[in-house]
Motif scaffolding. Structure first.
Motif, mmCIF file in Angstrom:
data_model
loop_
_atom_site.group_PDB
_atom_site.id
_atom_site.type_symbol
_atom_site.label_atom_id
_atom_site.label_comp_id
_atom_site.label_asym_id
_atom_site.label_seq_id
_atom_site.Cartn_x
_atom_site.Cartn_y
_atom_site.Cartn_z
ATOM 1 N N ARG A 83 47.398 46.409 32.179
ATOM 2 C CA ARG A 83 48.236 45.488 32.943
ATOM 3 C C ARG A 83 47.669 44.072 32.945
ATOM 4 N NH1 ARG A 83 53.059 46.961 33.916
ATOM 5 N NH2 ARG A 83 53.074 45.492 35.644
ATOM 6 N N ASP A 107 49.035 40.158 34.101
ATOM 7 C CA ASP A 107 48.420 39.395 35.188
ATOM 8 C C ASP A 107 47.951 38.022 34.718
ATOM 9 O OD1 ASP A 107 48.864 41.540 36.831
ATOM 10 O OD2 ASP A 107 46.845 42.360 36.612
ATOM 11 N N GLU A 153 48.654 33.698 35.708
ATOM 12 C CA GLU A 153 47.509 32.822 35.979
ATOM 13 C C GLU A 153 47.491 31.644 34.987
ATOM 14 O OE1 GLU A 153 43.943 35.290 36.382
ATOM 15 O OE2 GLU A 153 42.883 33.734 35.270
#
Ligand code: ZN
Length: 245
Positions: A53, A57, A61
């Protein structure tokens, strides 16, 4: 500058692009490339039950960091889209044979890969682009690094561009700024687009490692340092540093 050329440049400048942005080095460089060229840029990624994952993520960011570090790009950077393609899990090797150990094929890609994955991604991206009035897709496909991988090849991109344009009955252009350059040149491209701030941002925030390793930091970024993706990223970084020195 004559009037005709001005009109052509203006019409290019107002065009909008949708970048296939996975959160890796290549797609982050493509995103910067698009932000330097197009008036409005949106991003898309696919949730297909990735082994790690972390990719999903770090892309959020990275988008946040780009907005903060490049105000001139932040104004152009529009919506981010995440499409659920979990159905791909049903046709991946892991799901078919269960407990298969991750291994790397001759083309450097893991055996968990879905064949023709990029073709599916481009079709979904084009459908979304059409609905949002976008006529350019930008992707990090590259023949130089993964020459054995057929749905990244330039001819496949040309054929897909044609089939999308015919099938949507509107001109859909696929731009692949990395198609003919290697990983060292990809670092150099990032440097030319956003200087040290962009290359540092790519090192710090993007993710390329197939093994999802995020706790080991190297000069070229985070990763296991062993998988084919890490090996390419590392070798390209070191080569770029040598050339730049
Ligand atoms: Zn790795």
């Amino acid at each position: 500058m004559n009037g005709r050329l001005t009109t052509k440049l203006e019409s290019h400048f107002v065009s909008r692009a949708l970048v296939l942005f996975s959160g890796g080095q290549d797609s982050a460089t493509c995103l910067a490339w698009a932000l330097a060229r197009y008036a409005q840029v949106e991003t898309i990624a696919f949730d297909y039950g990735q082994r790690h994952r972390i990719e999903l993520d770090v892309r959020i960011e990275t988008l946040r960091e780009i907005r903060a570090a490049f105000p001139q790009w932040s104004a152009k950077l529009g919506d981010d889209h995440l499409l659920d393609l979990s159905v791909l899990g049903q046709i991946s090797e892991t799901s078919l044979t269960r407990d298969v150990a991750i291994a790397y094929e001759k083309n450097g890609l893991p055996n968990t890969f879905v064949p023709g994955r990029n073709l599916l991604f481009l079709n979904f991206a084009a459908a979304l682009a059409y609905r949002r009035g976008i006529d350019v897709l930008v992707g990090g496909m590259c023949e130089t690094d993964f020459s054995g991988y057929p749905d990244c090849r330039n001819n496949t991109m040309k054929a897909t561009q044609l089939s999308l344009s015919l099938g949507l009955d509107t001109k859909m252009t696929i731009e692949t700024p990395l198609m003919w350059i290697d990983k060292a040149q990809t670092w150099a491209l990032a440097q030319s687009l956003g200087g040290h701030a962009l290359t540092q941002l790519i090192i710090e925030h993007t993710h390329t490692c197939y093994n999802g390793v995020r706790d080991a930091q190297h000069a070229w970024g985070y990763g296991c340092g062993e998988c084919p993706a890490c090996a390419l990223r590392k070798a390209g970084f070191e080569q770029w540093k040598q050339i730049a020195a």
